[in-house]
Scaffold this active site. Structure first.
Site, short mmCIF file in Angstrom:
data_model
loop_
_atom_site.label_atom_id
_atom_site.label_comp_id
_atom_site.label_asym_id
_atom_site.label_seq_id
_atom_site.Cartn_x
_atom_site.Cartn_y
_atom_site.Cartn_z
N SER A 160 0.93 -1.30 -0.12
CA SER A 160 0.15 0.09 -0.11
C SER A 160 0.90 1.40 0.01
CB SER A 160 -0.78 -0.01 1.17
OG SER A 160 -2.10 0.88 0.97
N HIS A 173 -8.05 -5.73 0.70
CA HIS A 173 -6.39 -5.00 0.90
C HIS A 173 -5.94 -5.81 1.79
CE1 HIS A 173 -4.25 -1.49 0.34
NE2 HIS A 173 -4.05 -1.16 1.47
N ASP A 225 -10.01 -5.27 -3.77
CA ASP A 225 -9.61 -4.19 -2.79
C ASP A 225 -10.37 -2.64 -2.79
OD1 ASP A 225 -7.72 -2.46 -1.47
OD2 ASP A 225 -6.08 -3.35 -2.29
#
Length: 216
Positions: free
Chosen positions: A115, A198, A167
């Protein structure tokens, strides 16, 4: 100011390194379990899990939390503080320099990032002035794609991009976009997706192992 780092040493003398960058609001502890899942027959791998510095994050009402850079808008193109991102990348460069000074060949150092950490990973790996072994970008986006100054030393860097198709935080389209941009820039990219949100999943880790075995 250098980063605080969790270090995990191999059974023997380290001859390779993976630097793993966590996501927004998390810590280096998040990916320590990877040391149990990833095993290497031909390398003694040192894992480094740095903690992002504490800073206020605009999208979270200015709350102070671990972050590699500020995010000011969560639209699909994401508005970020590029200067802070590059400052974090410079700190990763300092970590790489330290490993090289300890005897690790730069060609046996891999950057991994999840991320927000992956966005820093792109900048750090592609701008480093010595050839690295590879970059793993998990559930992330190429934040500095528009103005990154790719260093010739890493113009052929192998890159693994992995993303969850479900996600809700970093939509998969951003992973696809990063992959397309990288290919336009001449990089060899392996792109893999998984039916997950995620996060990470076991199949992904198994694919990661295969990719890493080719690097080490």
């Amino acid at each position: 100011m250098s980063l605080e780092v969790i270090k995990h040493e191999p059974a023997g003398t380290a001859d390779a390194v993976i630097i793993w960058l966590h996501g927004l609001g998390a810590s280096g502890n998040d990916f320590v379990p990877m040391t149990e899942h990833l095993k290497f027959a031909n390398a003694q791998v040192r894992f480094l899990f740095p903690h992002a510095p504490q800073m206020p994050v605009t999208i979270n009402q200015g709350m102070v939390m671990p972050a590699w850079y500020d995010i000011t808008d969560m639209s699909i193109d994401r508005q970020i503080d590029s200067e802070q991102l590059r400052e974090s990348a410079a700190k990763v460069h300092a970590m790489i320099d330290e490993q090289i000074a300890q005897g690790i060949n730069s060609k046996r150092i891999i950057i991994a990032g999840f991320s927000q950490g992956g966005a820093v990973g792109y900048e750090a790996a592609l701008t480093y002035p010595k050839p690295l072994a590879g970059l793993m970008a998990h559930s992330t986006y190429f934040a500095t794609a528009g103005d990154i100054q790719v260093n010739e030393a890493n113009a052929q860097l192998p890159i693994l991009v992995q993303h969850g198709t479900q996600d809700p935080v970093v939509p998969e389209v951003l992973g696809q976009k990063a992959c397309a941009i990288l290919k336009e820039k001449g990089f060899s990219v392996t792109y893999q997706t998984y039916p997950m949100p995620h996060s990470l999943c076991l199949e992904q880790v198994q694919d990661m192992q295969k990719w890493l075995d080719e690097r080490f």
